[in-house]
Write a protein that holds these residues in place. Sequence first.
Motif, short mmCIF file in Angstrom:
data_model
loop_
_atom_site.label_atom_id
_atom_site.label_comp_id
_atom_site.label_asym_id
_atom_site.label_seq_id
_atom_site.Cartn_x
_atom_site.Cartn_y
_atom_site.Cartn_z
N LEU A 1 -3.50 -2.02 -6.56
CA LEU A 1 -3.85 -1.21 -5.39
C LEU A 1 -4.12 0.24 -5.78
O LEU A 1 -5.01 0.88 -5.22
CB LEU A 1 -2.74 -1.29 -4.35
N GLN B 1 1.10 4.21 -2.83
CA GLN B 1 1.04 5.65 -2.53
C GLN B 1 2.23 6.39 -3.14
O GLN B 1 2.11 7.55 -3.54
CB GLN B 1 0.99 5.87 -1.02
N ILE C 1 -10.95 -6.37 -2.73
CA ILE C 1 -10.86 -4.95 -3.10
C ILE C 1 -10.84 -4.77 -4.62
O ILE C 1 -11.26 -3.72 -5.12
CB ILE C 1 -9.65 -4.26 -2.46
N GLU D 1 0.83 -1.20 0.00
CA GLU D 1 0.00 0.00 0.00
C GLU D 1 0.87 1.26 0.00
O GLU D 1 0.53 2.26 -0.65
CB GLU D 1 -0.93 0.00 1.22
N ARG E 1 -7.63 1.74 -4.81
CA ARG E 1 -7.62 2.77 -3.76
C ARG E 1 -7.74 4.19 -4.32
O ARG E 1 -8.15 5.10 -3.60
CB ARG E 1 -6.34 2.68 -2.93
N HIS E 2 -7.37 4.37 -5.58
CA HIS E 2 -7.34 5.71 -6.16
C HIS E 2 -8.04 5.69 -7.53
O HIS E 2 -7.40 5.96 -8.56
CB HIS E 2 -5.90 6.19 -6.30
#
Length: 299
Positions: free
Chosen positions: A126, A98, A230, A94, A130-131
């Motif tokens: 991810l 980022q 996810i 993660e 997540r984005h």
Amino acid sequence: MPQVRANGIDIEYESFGSEGDPAILLIMGLGGQLTLWPETFCRGLVARGFRVIRFDNRDAGKSTHLIDAGAVDIPALMTAAMAGKAVVTPYALEDMAQDAVALLDTLGVDQAHIVGASMGGMIAQLVAARHPARTKSLVSIMSSTGRRDLPPGRPEAMAALMTPLPSNSREDRIAASMKTWRIIGSPGYPATDAELRADAERDIDRVPFEPTGMARQMAAILVAPPRNDILKSVSAPTLVIHGADDPLVPVAAGRDTAASIPGAELIVVPGMGHDVTATLTPVLEKHVGDFVARVEGRA
């Protein structure tokens, strides 16, 4: 190549093409430097009208190496994890996702096609999950969801990654690199010995030897929870590319990735293993280039 400060680390990157063109962000795999994305691949995508950005992950190449975090004992970590014990790693996948988003921020890129290979595919997954606002499309290459019951890599492929170097000499490191790529490489698109040596020399001579970074990356992979759930939330158009003859991450992992993402397209390439050779590059460029062009057309 330029370097920027993003997410608290220095990230080495290279950009090809016009800044005004749609961006493709390339994320490389375990221990791999940005140079493992062939320049011919990058320039081929630029010729299709895209800006291409490749970069060194944390603990790889010329980006920040978290040496102060210490070395990771991978066998001990695996033993503890299998025993159900809590394990702590220097960072997680993660955090690496980022890093990728922070790089886009620093470069002023609002949205990009996110393309990742192997561990880079995990990071790309991810980013997409997540984005979503930053992800125009997702391409996951020779990667996995991390589901625990997926078939493991062949013993010889796993051993190629885990076997310690006989020494830290330049020649031993070149020989070990060539041996590893021969084992995990593409039987239908093999690299010549001259290509393997040139690639090994290029990457070994690019940065000082620092062996602990790859172990920290591997620790992040090993402790990462499966991403199947996810990935159900990924709304970006998705392409999964996997080699039919991948000895390190078997093709079942690619099929599982595609099945986990709504509407994902799966391309299985006969003869492809776990590398990007000169002869395989045009195949990947066509699949990736055609896909992102279609996405741009739909947009």
